[in-house]
Write an enzyme that holds these catalytic residues in place. Structure first.
Site, PDB file in Angstrom:
ATOM      1  N   ASP A   1       0.860  -1.184   0.000  1.00 51.23           N
ATOM      2  CA  ASP A   1       0.000   0.000   0.000  1.00 51.23           C
ATOM      3  C   ASP A   1       0.907   1.248   0.000  1.00 51.23           C
ATOM      4  O   ASP A   1       1.924   1.276   0.713  1.00 51.23           O
ATOM      5  CB  ASP A   1      -0.855  -0.063   1.286  1.00 51.23           C
TER       6      ASP A   1
ATOM      7  N   HIS B   1      -8.541   9.454   3.971  1.00 51.55           N
ATOM      8  CA  HIS B   1      -7.859   8.501   4.850  1.00 51.55           C
ATOM      9  C   HIS B   1      -8.164   8.828   6.305  1.00 51.55           C
ATOM     10  O   HIS B   1      -8.228  10.007   6.669  1.00 51.55           O
ATOM     11  CB  HIS B   1      -6.338   8.606   4.665  1.00 51.55           C
ATOM     12  N   GLY B   2      -8.318   7.816   7.118  1.00 53.53           N
ATOM     13  CA  GLY B   2      -8.461   8.036   8.560  1.00 53.53           C
ATOM     14  C   GLY B   2      -9.885   8.355   8.962  1.00 53.53           C
ATOM     15  O   GLY B   2     -10.804   8.370   8.132  1.00 53.53           O
TER      16      GLY B   2
ATOM     17  N   VAL C   1      -9.139  -0.662   3.752  1.00 53.88           N
ATOM     18  CA  VAL C   1      -9.620  -0.409   5.122  1.00 53.88           C
ATOM     19  C   VAL C   1      -8.452  -0.577   6.088  1.00 53.88           C
ATOM     20  O   VAL C   1      -7.843  -1.650   6.148  1.00 53.88           O
ATOM     21  CB  VAL C   1     -10.739  -1.404   5.517  1.00 53.88           C
TER      22      VAL C   1
HETATM   23  P1  13P Z   1      -8.721   4.159   6.235  1.00 55.10           P
HETATM   24  O1  13P Z   1      -7.705   4.202   7.334  1.00 55.10           O
HETATM   25  O2  13P Z   1      -9.534   5.393   6.167  1.00 55.10           O
HETATM   26  O3  13P Z   1      -9.540   2.920   6.290  1.00 55.10           O
HETATM   27  O4  13P Z   1      -7.916   4.138   4.856  1.00 55.10           O
HETATM   28  C1  13P Z   1      -7.092   3.045   4.568  1.00 55.10           C
HETATM   29  C2  13P Z   1      -6.380   3.215   3.299  1.00 55.10           C
HETATM   30  O5  13P Z   1      -6.878   3.791   2.360  1.00 55.10           O
HETATM   31  C3  13P Z   1      -5.051   2.630   3.188  1.00 55.10           C
HETATM   32  O6  13P Z   1      -4.442   2.953   1.992  1.00 55.10           O
END
Ligand code: 13P
Length: 277
Positions: free
Chosen positions: A82, A178-179, A228
């Site tokens: 990622d 994100h987050g 996620v």
């Molecule tokens: P979240 O932490 O909002 O679930 O996002 C995860 C993400 O996109 C990792 O690349």
């Protein structure tokens, strides 16, 4: 079964008409929790790790851990990198045996993002590993990295970007964040325009906090992977915090970490169901 190539995993996801989750891991317990959840729900899925989380396991360590567990499973799983921002991380993941990788050139302008992404695609191609790229910048907070820029993906750039880079999947910015600090606000009209232009399937980052009806709708827009992380991380940390609150002298580490693994597993199952109900 052995770890599955990311491209093949996307084929399985499309054939079975399911939504593939991509669940972020950090250590042994989160890895086992996520993989047990995938096996229980039988939905082909990605497990992924970002360079910001690799410090404890290392690239080879995480490959061994995930591979060993995947061999005991019947549900297909790909191990994905990622947010590979630095080329050295991207290459380390490919060399270590990741079966899917992301190059994240979103901080660059259009031309530089194309050049950087193409360099990564050319490298990964020799290993047969598919590449996710990002066009537009996703706002929000990932660990201690904060991105203030909310630069939505421009549909007019999509076709040219994909064709010139040769990427296999495209992560887009359509109001996803994100987050958990900010409310996502998904622009489905924009997603529809992007889908029309994109020669490859789409990826949505920031899956924590998006309403389940919206997550489920994304399948209609050729989204095959939804990331996620935060909700799983919170469940792990809250479980350990709860054990400490209960007993400040607790020394039964295996019991505490097993509960934390079970919390991650439960939350992952919840999210897989949310993506697919
Ligand atoms: P979240 O932490 O909002 O679930 O996002 C995860 C993400 O996109 C990792 O690349």
């Amino acid at each position: 079964m052995p770890l599955v190539n990311g491209k093949l995993l996307v084929n399985f996801i499309q054939e079975q008409q399911v939504m593939g989750g991509a669940f972020n891991t950090t250590n042994l317990e989160t890895t086992v929790g996520i993989l047990d959840a995938i096996e229980e729900t039988k939905i082909p899925s990605f497990i992924q790790i970002a360079p910001s989380n690799i410090e404890l396991a290392g690239y080879e360590g995480i490959v061994e851990m995930v591979e060993r567990k995947a061999k005991q499973m019947d549900t297909p799983v790909a191990l994905h990198l990622d947010h590979g921002k630095k080329m050295e991380d991207f290459k380390a993941a490919v060399r270590a045996g990741f079966t899917s990788v992301m190059i994240d050139g979103a901080e660059f302008d259009f031309e530089e993002n194309i050049r950087y992404t193409k360099e990564a695609v050319d490298f990964a191609k020799a290993y047969g590993v598919p590449v996710e790229a990002e066009l537009g910048a996703i706002k929000g907070k990932e660990d201690d990295h904060v991105n203030e820029a909310d630069c939505k993906t421009d549909p007019k750039q999509v076709k040219e970007f994909v064709e010139r880079t040769g990427c296999d999947l495209l992560a887009v910015s359509v109001g996803n964040v994100h987050g958990m600090d900010e409310e996502p606000c998904i622009d489905f009209d924009l997603l529809a325009e992007i889908e029309k232009e994109s020669p490859v399937p789409l990826v949505i980052h920031g899956g924590s906090g998006i309403a389940s009806e919206q997550l489920q709708k994304m399948k209609d827009y050729n989204v095959v992977k939804i990331n996620v992380a935060s909700e799983l991380r919170q469940s792990y940390i809250q479980s350990i915090g709860h054990a400490y609150d209960e007993n400040h002298q607790e020394a039964n580490l295996i019991a505490v970490l097993t509960s934390a693994k079970n919390s991650v597993q439960k939350k992952t199952i919840e999210k897989i169901k949310e993506l697919n109900d």
